[in-house]
Design an enzyme around this catalytic site. Structure first.
Site, mmCIF file in Angstrom:
data_model
loop_
_atom_site.group_PDB
_atom_site.id
_atom_site.type_symbol
_atom_site.label_atom_id
_atom_site.label_comp_id
_atom_site.label_asym_id
_atom_site.label_seq_id
_atom_site.Cartn_x
_atom_site.Cartn_y
_atom_site.Cartn_z
ATOM 1 C CE LYS A 125 45.893 48.818 31.985
ATOM 2 N NZ LYS A 125 47.140 47.700 30.782
ATOM 3 C CE LYS A 154 39.924 46.012 36.229
ATOM 4 N NZ LYS A 154 41.009 46.819 35.723
HETATM 5 N N1 LIG Z 1 46.431 40.425 32.996
HETATM 6 C C1 LIG Z 1 47.213 41.520 31.979
HETATM 7 O O1 LIG Z 1 47.686 41.239 31.163
HETATM 8 C C2 LIG Z 1 46.958 43.221 32.823
HETATM 9 C C3 LIG Z 1 47.561 44.149 32.975
HETATM 10 C C4 LIG Z 1 47.952 45.009 32.344
HETATM 11 C C5 LIG Z 1 47.477 45.999 34.077
HETATM 12 N N2 LIG Z 1 46.842 44.077 33.991
HETATM 13 C C6 LIG Z 1 45.823 45.154 35.512
HETATM 14 O O2 LIG Z 1 46.517 44.681 36.380
HETATM 15 C C7 LIG Z 1 45.617 44.391 38.032
HETATM 16 C C8 LIG Z 1 46.087 42.721 38.188
HETATM 17 O O3 LIG Z 1 45.678 42.395 37.576
HETATM 18 P P1 LIG Z 1 46.180 40.585 37.390
HETATM 19 O O4 LIG Z 1 45.614 40.120 35.998
HETATM 20 O O5 LIG Z 1 47.189 40.063 37.499
HETATM 21 O O6 LIG Z 1 44.442 40.200 37.721
HETATM 22 P P2 LIG Z 1 44.394 38.701 38.819
HETATM 23 O O7 LIG Z 1 43.240 38.202 38.758
HETATM 24 O O8 LIG Z 1 45.560 37.611 37.918
HETATM 25 O O9 LIG Z 1 45.497 39.076 39.923
HETATM 26 C C9 LIG Z 1 44.897 39.671 40.639
HETATM 27 C C10 LIG Z 1 45.251 38.871 42.363
HETATM 28 O O10 LIG Z 1 44.699 40.069 43.207
HETATM 29 C C11 LIG Z 1 44.178 38.799 44.809
HETATM 30 N N3 LIG Z 1 43.731 39.958 45.507
HETATM 31 C C12 LIG Z 1 41.791 40.049 45.306
HETATM 32 N N4 LIG Z 1 41.370 40.745 46.424
HETATM 33 C C13 LIG Z 1 43.066 41.043 47.168
HETATM 34 C C14 LIG Z 1 42.222 41.327 48.629
HETATM 35 N N5 LIG Z 1 41.627 41.952 49.567
HETATM 36 N N6 LIG Z 1 43.835 41.132 48.928
HETATM 37 C C15 LIG Z 1 45.064 40.647 48.540
HETATM 38 N N7 LIG Z 1 44.880 40.102 47.380
HETATM 39 C C16 LIG Z 1 43.543 40.295 46.689
HETATM 40 C C17 LIG Z 1 43.669 37.959 43.949
HETATM 41 O O11 LIG Z 1 43.889 36.671 43.979
HETATM 42 C C18 LIG Z 1 44.763 37.443 42.697
HETATM 43 O O12 LIG Z 1 45.680 36.820 42.962
HETATM 44 C C19 LIG Z 1 44.253 44.681 37.111
HETATM 45 O O13 LIG Z 1 43.209 45.936 37.783
HETATM 46 C C20 LIG Z 1 43.956 44.554 36.087
HETATM 47 O O14 LIG Z 1 43.504 45.834 35.005
HETATM 48 C C21 LIG Z 1 46.328 43.473 34.113
#
Ligand SMILES: NC(=O)c1ccc[n+]([C@@H]2O[C@H](COP(=O)([O-])OP(=O)(O)OC[C@H]3O[C@@H](n4cnc5c(N)ncnc54)[C@H](O)[C@@H]3O)[C@@H](O)[C@H]2O)c1
Length: 298
Positions: A172, A241
C-alpha cells in the site's frame, strides 16, 4: 452470518460498513464523531457508543482510522480493543498506518490470543462506495481465509500478500508513493499546458490515449481540477502521512531515494501552508497560486 463491528465511519469506513449492511450483514458502527454514527444508523447500521459495546455485539471488528494516534487509542488504549478483546474475536485494521504500528498491534493481539490482520485498501471513496476496493492483506493465512467473505463484500480485488503482518502495508505504501509522484507530476504538467494556451480538456483527451495517461491523472483531473472543487476525496494530509511511512521504510532499510525525499518535503510544506484538509489534487491549485505570486512580485 458473522456479526461485524466497524470502528471509524469516515470517508472510507462509512461506505465500507454500508456495503456490508447492503449485503445482509449485521453491522455495528462506532465513531467518536456522533454525526458519523448517526449517518450510519440512517443507512441501516446498528450503533454503539463505546468500543466495549462493539466487542459485545460482534465477531469480526474492522477499523478505518485516520492516524497512528487514533489506531493506537482504539487498539491499545485503556478499554481499547486489545484490552477488552479475546480469542473469539478477529480484529482487522484497514487503515493505512506504519509497518511499525502493524507489528506493534500484532504483538499485542498475539499476546492475548486475538487473531489480527493488517489490511489496507486502495481505490478511494468511489471504490468504497462501489465495493470495488483493492484490499492488501498481511497476516496469518488461516485468519485471512475466515475474513475473506467480508473482504469480498468491500472489495473487488483481494490479495493476501504474505503472512508477515506488515506486507499489505508495504504494498500500500509503494502504491501511495506512486500516487504522490503522479499527483505532483500532473500538477506541474498541467501548468505548462496553461502557459502554452492548451485547453486542459483537450490535453486530457490526448493524454488519455498516450503514455502520459494514469489513473491518478484521470481521478485528479476529472473529479477535482476540472470542477475546481477540492473537497476530499483523499486529503493531502493523509497522503503526506503515507509518504512519511514510506520514507520510514526506506530509512529502516538504508535506501537512498532522493526524489521521494524531495516529494515528501513538498507535501509537508504544502500542508503547512494550509492545504492539508483539501483533496491531494489541490496541489495543482497551489502550483497556480505560487506562479501568480511570482508574476505579481515581478
Ligand atoms: N480517503 C481515501 O481516499 C482513502 C483511500 C484509501 C485508504 N485510506 C485510509 O483509510 C483511513 C481512513 O481514511 P478516511 O479518508 O476515511 O479518514 P476520515 O478522517 O474521513 O475518517 C476517519 C474516521 O475515524 C474517526 N475516528 C478518529 N479517531 C477515532 C477513535 N479514537 N475512535 C473512533 N473513531 C475515530 C473519525 O471521527 C472519522 O470519522 C486512513 O488510514 C486513510 O489513509 C483513505
Amino acid at each position: 452470518m458473522e456479526r461485524i463491528g466497524f470502528i471509524g465511519l469516515g470517508k472510507m469506513g462509512l461506505p465500507m460498513a454500508t456495503g456490508l449492511v447492503k449485503e445482509g450483514y449485521s453491522v455495528t458502527g462506532y465513531d467518536i464523531n456522533e454525526k458519523a454514527t448517526l449517518t450510519f444508523k440512517e443507512r441501516g447500521g446498528g450503533i454503539a457508543t463505546s468500543i466495549h459495546q462493539v466487542l459485545a455485539a460482534c465477531d469480526i471488528i474492522l477499523t478505518s482510522l485516520p492516524s497512528v494516534k487514533a489506531a493506537e487509542e482504539v487498539f491499545l488504549g485503556e478499554r481499547g480493543l486489545v484490552e477488552q478483546g479475546d480469542s473469539s474475536k478477529i480484529l482487522v485494521d484497514t487503515s493505512t498506518v506504519s509497518p511499525e504500528l502493524n507489528q506493534m498491534l500484532d504483538k499485542s493481539c498475539t499476546e492475548k490470543g486475538i487473531p489480527f490482520l493488517a489490511a489496507p485498501v486502495s481505490g478511494g471513496v468511489i471504490g468504497a462506495e462501489q465495493q470495488t476496493l483493492t484490499v492488501m492483506v498481511g497476516g496469518k493465512r488461516a485468519v485471512y481465509e475466515r475474513v475473506l467473505p467480508i473482504f469480498e463484500v468491500i472489495g473487488g480485488n483481494i490479495f493476501h500478500v504474505n503472512e508477515q503482518i506488515d506486507s499489505g502495508t508495504t504494498v500500500k505504501l509503494i502504491n501511495n508513493l506512486l500516487i504522490g509522484f503522479y499527483t505532483a507530476g500532473v500538477s506541474e504538467a498541467l501548468h505548462i499546458a496553461n502557459k502554452k494556451n492548451i485547453d486542459l480538456n483537450d490535453l486530457y483527451s490526448m493524454l488519455s490515449v498516450s503514455y502520459g495517461q494514469s489513473r491518478i491523472y484521470e481521478r485528479n483531473y476529472q473529479t477535482f481540477i476540472a470542477n475546481n472543487d477540492y473537497e476530499p476525496g483523499f486529503s493531502l494530509k493523509l497522503l503526506r502521512k503515507d509518504l512519511e511511512f514510506a520514507m520510514q521504510v526506506a530509512e529502516e532499510n538504508q535506501l537512498d531515494l532522493p526524489i521521494s525525499k524531495t516529494l515528501l518535503s513538498l507535501y509537508q510544506q504544502v500542508e503547512k501552508e494550509g492545504y492539508g484538509d483539501q483533496d491531494m489534487a489541490v496541489l495543482y491549485q497551489r502550483v497556480l497560486e505560487q506562479s501568480n505570486k511570482r508574476e505579481a512580485a515581478k
